[in-house]
Scaffold this motif. Structure first.
Motif, PDB file in Angstrom:
ATOM      1  N   VAL A 125       0.838  -1.141  -0.058  1.00  0.00           N
ATOM      2  CA  VAL A 125      -0.117  -0.105   0.081  1.00  0.00           C
ATOM      3  C   VAL A 125       0.690   1.271  -0.161  1.00  0.00           C
ATOM      4  N   HIS A 126       2.273   1.316   0.502  1.00  0.00           N
ATOM      5  CA  HIS A 126       3.097   2.214   0.648  1.00  0.00           C
ATOM      6  C   HIS A 126       3.989   2.415  -0.616  1.00  0.00           C
ATOM      7  N   VAL A 127       3.944   1.542  -1.338  1.00  0.00           N
ATOM      8  CA  VAL A 127       5.006   1.233  -2.441  1.00  0.00           C
ATOM      9  C   VAL A 127       4.785   2.305  -3.606  1.00  0.00           C
ATOM     10  N   PRO A 128       5.262   3.216  -4.153  1.00  0.00           N
ATOM     11  CA  PRO A 128       4.793   3.807  -5.448  1.00  0.00           C
ATOM     12  C   PRO A 128       4.594   3.117  -6.615  1.00  0.00           C
ATOM     13  N   ASP A 129       5.601   2.152  -6.721  1.00  0.00           N
ATOM     14  CA  ASP A 129       5.654   1.223  -8.052  1.00  0.00           C
ATOM     15  C   ASP A 129       5.086  -0.108  -7.659  1.00  0.00           C
ATOM     16  N   ARG A 130       3.982  -0.230  -7.121  1.00  0.00           N
ATOM     17  CA  ARG A 130       3.247  -1.554  -6.676  1.00  0.00           C
ATOM     18  C   ARG A 130       3.345  -2.493  -7.662  1.00  0.00           C
ATOM     19  N   ALA A 131       3.273  -2.323  -8.912  1.00  0.00           N
ATOM     20  CA  ALA A 131       3.187  -3.142  -9.788  1.00  0.00           C
ATOM     21  C   ALA A 131       4.567  -4.169 -10.291  1.00  0.00           C
ATOM     22  N   GLU A 132       5.407  -3.098 -10.112  1.00  0.00           N
ATOM     23  CA  GLU A 132       6.686  -3.583 -10.297  1.00  0.00           C
ATOM     24  C   GLU A 132       7.257  -4.653  -9.173  1.00  0.00           C
ATOM     25  N   ALA A 133       6.773  -4.000  -7.949  1.00  0.00           N
ATOM     26  CA  ALA A 133       7.311  -4.870  -6.696  1.00  0.00           C
ATOM     27  C   ALA A 133       6.589  -6.140  -6.619  1.00  0.00           C
ATOM     28  N   LEU A 134       5.138  -6.232  -7.037  1.00  0.00           N
ATOM     29  CA  LEU A 134       4.515  -7.568  -7.365  1.00  0.00           C
ATOM     30  C   LEU A 134       5.187  -8.424  -8.224  1.00  0.00           C
ATOM     31  N   ARG A 135       5.474  -7.862  -9.294  1.00  0.00           N
ATOM     32  CA  ARG A 135       6.258  -8.527 -10.568  1.00  0.00           C
ATOM     33  C   ARG A 135       7.292  -9.195  -9.888  1.00  0.00           C
ATOM     34  N   ARG A 136       8.267  -8.607  -9.151  1.00  0.00           N
ATOM     35  CA  ARG A 136       9.546  -9.067  -8.677  1.00  0.00           C
ATOM     36  C   ARG A 136       9.161 -10.335  -7.554  1.00  0.00           C
ATOM     37  N   MET A 137       8.070 -10.031  -6.827  1.00  0.00           N
ATOM     38  CA  MET A 137       7.862 -10.948  -5.882  1.00  0.00           C
ATOM     39  C   MET A 137       7.368 -12.091  -6.440  1.00  0.00           C
ATOM     40  N   VAL A 138       6.487 -12.129  -7.414  1.00  0.00           N
ATOM     41  CA  VAL A 138       6.002 -13.323  -8.243  1.00  0.00           C
ATOM     42  C   VAL A 138       7.244 -14.097  -8.945  1.00  0.00           C
ATOM     43  N   GLN A 139       8.086 -13.271  -9.399  1.00  0.00           N
ATOM     44  CA  GLN A 139       9.332 -13.959 -10.088  1.00  0.00           C
ATOM     45  C   GLN A 139      10.206 -14.677  -9.055  1.00  0.00           C
ATOM     46  N   ALA A 140      10.214 -14.282  -7.815  1.00  0.00           N
ATOM     47  CA  ALA A 140      11.108 -14.901  -6.903  1.00  0.00           C
ATOM     48  C   ALA A 140      10.537 -16.225  -6.600  1.00  0.00           C
TER      49      ALA A 140
END
Length: 277
Positions: A128-143
């Motif tokens: 909720v605090h992360v400006p680029d939430r979409a990129e953060a989510l992509r990296r988490m899925v990638q991991a």
């Protein structure tokens, strides 16, 4: 945003994460958050079958309770990577004799994911605090490893915006007005106050399978009282500077909270989980 915030996964100083991990009140908040939400978090973790030998990435850990709880479950043959942009909280974290917990300073939307793959990636009150939430989510899925689980938990103040749902008198009205001011500060700094409800859809759009979600929020708890007092003390200067409250009003509110007679709630915590194919 509700006062139930965890660690900051990706925020720079200009965006002004309101609840600095290094402030005196942060340790009090971490303890209250753990009391309020760890039972729900670990109910989900256990449902997903996280156990001995598994590898977990705790994103934006904020405090020690979730990494330590994950370490208990994965045991000495597993590993927990706990990351945050501010790791000052780690001085209270027990890594154990086997070094199961590894703490890394990390920006989830900018830095590459820690070496994986992981059986579980978890973030609570972070995106909720992360400006680029979409990129953060992509990296988490990638991991995630194939078959690994992503568990995201975020509050949704739009679904229940009141600190005192039973607004029965002037003390409750003041409390709700100050909570509204806090949400205004959060929105000004880029927080998405309706993010929680979007989690199931976002997990499906990320290509994950077996998407499920639920929601939880306490309506009255001693830990809510502790959390509210610590949070207000942490942000009072910003509330006053923004013209959202006076020092006198904040002192009045803290006095009301201290009586223990206000039934304080949090925003609903929406937990969503899904599996990488």
């Amino acid at each position: 945003m509700d006062s139930a915030d965890g660690g900051a996964g990706s925020l720079d100083e200009d965006q002004g994460y309101l609840l600095d991990n290094r402030q005196t009140e942060a340790g009090i908040r971490f303890g209250a958050l753990a009391e309020l939400f760890d039972p729900s978090t670990f109910r989900h973790v256990d449902r997903l079958g996280i156990g001995p030998g598994m590898r977990c990435w705790e994103v934006g850990a904020g405090g020690p309770s979730v990494p330590e709880g994950l370490a208990e479950r994965v045991g000495p043959t597993g590993q927990v990577i706990a990351t945050d942009i501010d790791v000052s909280w780690t001085r209270t974290t027990a890594t154990g004799p086997d070094g199961v917990i590894e703490v890394l300073r990390h920006d989830v939307a900018v830095d590459p994911p820690p070496p994986g793959p992981f059986d579980l990636v978890h973030a609570r009150l972070v995106l909720v605090h992360v400006p680029d939430r979409a990129e953060a989510l992509r990296r988490m899925v990638q991991a995630l490893r194939p078959g690994g689980w992503l568990l995201l938990e975020d509050a949704d103040p739009g679904l229940q915006p009141l600190l005192c749902p039973d607004e029965s008198g002037p003390e409750q009205r003041l409390a709700n007005r100050l909570r509204s001011g806090f949400r205004e500060l959060m929105a000004q700094r880029g927080a998405d106050l309706s993010y929680g409800r979007t989690l199931p859809r976002l997990l499906r759009e990320a290509g994950l399978d077996d998407v499920c979600a639920d929601a939880y929020f306490p309506v009255a708890s001693p830990a809510c009282t502790v959390l509210e007092a610590a949070t207000v003390r942490q942000i009072r200067a910003r509330l006053v500077a923004a013209g959202l409250a006076t020092d006198e009003e904040i002192d009045q509110h803290l006095g009301h909270v201290a009586t223990g007679r206000l039934d304080l709630a949090t925003a609903p915590m929406i937990s969503a989980w899904a599996r990488r194919p």
